[in-house]
Every structure is written in C-alpha cells, then in structure tokens.
Design an enzyme around this catalytic site. Structure first.
Site, PDB file in Angstrom:
ATOM      1  N   GLU A 214      13.301   9.454   4.531  1.00  0.00           N
ATOM      2  CA  GLU A 214      14.494   9.463   5.618  1.00  0.00           C
ATOM      3  C   GLU A 214      15.460  10.235   5.244  1.00  0.00           C
ATOM      4  O   GLU A 214      15.936  10.962   4.186  1.00  0.00           O
ATOM      5  CB  GLU A 214      15.208   8.136   5.286  1.00  0.00           C
ATOM      6  N   THR A 233       9.542  -2.506   6.228  1.00  0.00           N
ATOM      7  CA  THR A 233       8.409  -2.087   5.364  1.00  0.00           C
ATOM      8  C   THR A 233       7.419  -2.874   5.570  1.00  0.00           C
ATOM      9  O   THR A 233       7.436  -4.294   5.271  1.00  0.00           O
ATOM     10  CB  THR A 233       8.967  -1.810   4.179  1.00  0.00           C
ATOM     11  N   GLY A 382      15.258  -4.413   1.172  1.00  0.00           N
ATOM     12  CA  GLY A 382      16.431  -4.944   1.644  1.00  0.00           C
ATOM     13  C   GLY A 382      16.276  -6.523   2.078  1.00  0.00           C
ATOM     14  O   GLY A 382      15.515  -6.972   2.307  1.00  0.00           O
TER      15      GLY A 382
END
Length: 411
Positions: A214, A233, A382
């Site tokens: 990223e 993901t 996350g």
C-alpha cells in the site's frame, strides 16, 4: 540492488522500489534522526547538532530539511508508528541524504554522487560479472501465539461494542529463531511478491526489508497527492478455483466491505484537511489488489495540496495509515498502545523525499525486521464489530505468509 546492498561499500543504505524504478541510496552525506522531543542533524561542513523541538514530529522534519546547507538533495529512510502517538517514545524517524544514488529505469543504471571514488567503485560493482546468490530460505513457522492473539482480538471487539472506537488493527509479533541474511531475504521475497512498493534498508545498525502492499502518501512536484487504502483481506495464491472463491468472498463479505468503506471515507476526510476540497476524489473504488499471498479490496484517494501546504503536511495528515491503525485514528492509536508492545517500524513508513517537494512513502507491512542479532516478523488484522478471533488470527497467518517462506538464514 541486492548486490549493492550486500557489497559492504556502504554501511548505511536504502533500496526503494516504485513501479518501473529502483533506487539505491548509499552512505551518509546528511542525516536527520528524530527521537521523542529531540531532533539530531548532521550536515557537511557543520558540527552535528541535537536540539529539542516542539509541536508535531512532521514539523520537526520539515524544519530540519529546510535548514539543510545543500542546494539539492534527496533523502531516504523510515518513520516509526509511534511518530503519530500523543505520547511518543523511542526513535521516531531516521532519514539520510546519501553520498551515492543509483537509479535503475528501463534496464539502465545511472550513478551519481559527491565523491568520484564512490561513483567509480559502484560503477565497477555494477559492471562486474557476478553470479546471483541463490541462498536457500528456511521458512518461519507463523502458527504460534494464537491463544494470546485471539484474546486481544476479543478484547478489542468488546471495546468496539462499548463505543470506544469503530475499528482497530491488532497485530502480533513472530520471532525468527535464527540469524538472518536480510539482503538475501529481500531477493527471495521480492521474486515471490507483487508489492506496491518494496524496500531494503540498513540505517544505524537497524535492518528491515519488506513488500509493501500500500502507498501511504505520494506527492509530486506539482502538489498532487495520492493515498491507496487497502482493507479487507483473503488468501491468494492457491490457484484457479480456490482464488476465485476467496475473491468472491472478499467482494461480498459485509464485514470486509464495511472495513474498506470506512477506511476510504477516513482517507478522504484526511485529505480535506490539506487539499483543495474540490480536488479530493476517489478512483478505482473497491477493486481487488493481489499482493503476494493475499488479496485486498483497494481504492485510490487523491487531491491537490491547498496553497501553503507541503508534502510534509500531506504525510502528517495521512500518517499512520488508516488501514494499519484504526478509526478514529487517535482512539485507535491509544488503544494499540494498551493492546501491544511498541511497534517501531511496523505500520510506519519508508520514505523518499526531495528538495523539489516530491515525496513517496510506503506503508510498512509484510516485512522482516532485524536488530542486535534478533529478527522478527509482524502482521495484524482490522478488528470491527463483526470480527471473530479465529478469522482474524487466520488473516494474520495469511499476511505473514507473504514473507515467512522466504527468510534466508545467515550463512
């Protein structure tokens, strides 16, 4: 790049890859090191200086480079995750202006430097017919520490249910049980990955290499800013039907879609602070990006810096990456401080910045870290209200598999 890094010509060096261009920065012509509350600078023909600073760390870096006694410069280095903490500690940043730069584009290498002897030695090394090293890797077992990690995920889900924050990235460290050859690991890992950026560095004895999925912040000389939040993901690389199945899961899972959408919204809000609001836009919304052993949902958020704003303002607004911290950022960063030990470079950034006002920075994930004879990996997931500890643990294993099979022991 690996040959240059492993040559021993320059103790301190940084390799940085952008699409179509590789840069090797060797030696130290100038240096800026940021600790909590103190900035250390070293410039040609000046005494080294250490001085306290107030305000935000990005402002200290901006002022340090503004005072550089050089007509033109490019600097390369790293920024720690704690750069953004309300109570920062330890080393926050280390950037160097190199003595020699090697840029490789379109198969052609260009060497520049301040000392003709350095340039000659590098040119000789590049011209030498040296066979590539093919040291064998020793894969690292990433399926360890699962119970402790699941417990921290459950704690974070409870905090989210209590309204303390919306999202937080919880990570775990995996120690490598043997000394590592960082440059050889870079060569092995890069051949197997498809990063947005890659890097290999050794500054002040701290080494790291990684395959960043990223772009954190990219600013060109005309003030155009871009960031590339990835969130959501699934595993990738099993081939054919298996990859198609996990891609469909990724594109249709409400938890993954929510996680990505709030990350994009946060990136927009951050650019509104430093850009002309009318210039802020999203492109390629929620497209799938394949990054080594995983695939992500990705978008690009861009804008044009407002008058009086600089690349340092853009970096300050976007750092740390929302996809490696959480939402809201301040609350998530504070929560991470209670859930984890100090991160250091993990979820920080590798940075290339120029006197022209251009800056490029990669979010540091999928990386190997090495210091004082100890090496480690780190990955996170996350956590939102719909997270489950088992699934988030599996996600960290998937991410670690982007580098764990390619770690090369030191011969």
């Amino acid at each position: 790049m690996t040959r240059l890094a492993g040559s021993g010509l320059f103790t301190d060096h940084v390799v940085y890859e952008r699409p179509g261009r590789w840069t090797f920065a060797g030696g130290v012509r100038g240096e800026v090191v940021l600790d909590a509350g103190t900035v250390h600078t070293r410039w040609p023909d000046r005494e080294p200086l250490s001085a306290p600073y107030g305000g935000r760390p990005a402002g200290a870096l901006r002022e340090a480079f503004a005072a550089a006694p050089l007509p033109a410069w490019n600097a390369y280095g790293w920024i720690a995750f704690e750069f953004a903490s309300a109570r920062p500690s330890g080393r926050l940043a280390h950037l160097v202006v190199p003595r020699v730069e090697v840029r490789v584009e379109d198969g052609e290498a260009r060497v520049s430097g301040t000392d003709p002897r350095d340039v000659e030695r590098v040119a000789d090394l590049l011209a030498a017919d040296v066979p590539s090293r093919t040291a064998a890797p020793s894969p690292v077992d990433v399926r360890q520490g699962g119970d402790a990690y699941r417990a921290r995920v459950a704690r974070a889900v409870g905090d989210i249910a209590a309204g303390r924050y919306q999202k937080v990235i919880v990570s775990r460290r995996v120690d490598v049980p043997y000394p590592v050859d960082v440059a050889a690991t870079y060569a092995r890992g890069r051949a197997a990955n498809t990063p947005a950026r890659s890097f290999l560095l050794d500054l002040g004895g701290f080494q790291a290499t990684g395959f960043s999925p990223e772009v954190l912040a990219s600013v060109d000389e005309d003030g155009r800013v871009m960031t590339q939040p990835l969130a959501g993901t699934r595993a990738f690389g099993s081939g054919g039907d298996a990859d198609a199945r996990t891609r469909k899961e990724l594109e249709t899972d409400p938890k993954e879609i929510f996680e990505h959408a709030v990350s994009v919204r946060t990136s927009q809000e951050e650019l509104y602070r430093v850009c002309d609001p009318d210039s802020v836009h999203v492109t390629g919304f929620m497209t799938v990006k394949e990054r080594g052993s995983v695939q992500h949902l990705g978008s690009s958020v861009g804008g044009v810096l407002a008058p009086g704003r600089t690349c340092w303002d853009a970096l300050d607004a976007l750092f740390p990456g929302v996809t490696a911290s959480g939402i809201p950022k301040a609350g998530a960063i504070e929560a991470i401080g209670g859930l984890e030990e100090r991160r250091g470079l993990y979820a920080g950034a590798v940075v290339a910045v120029s006197h022209t006002g251009a800056l490029d920075s990669a979010l540091v994930l999928r990386a190997l870290y090495n210091e004082d004879g100890r090496a480690w990996l780190r990955a996170g997931a996350g956590i939102v209200s719909g997270s489950t500890p088992d699934r988030e643990y599996e996600e960290t294993c998937e991410k670690l598999s982007s580098i764990s099979p390619y770690v090369v022991p030191l011969a």
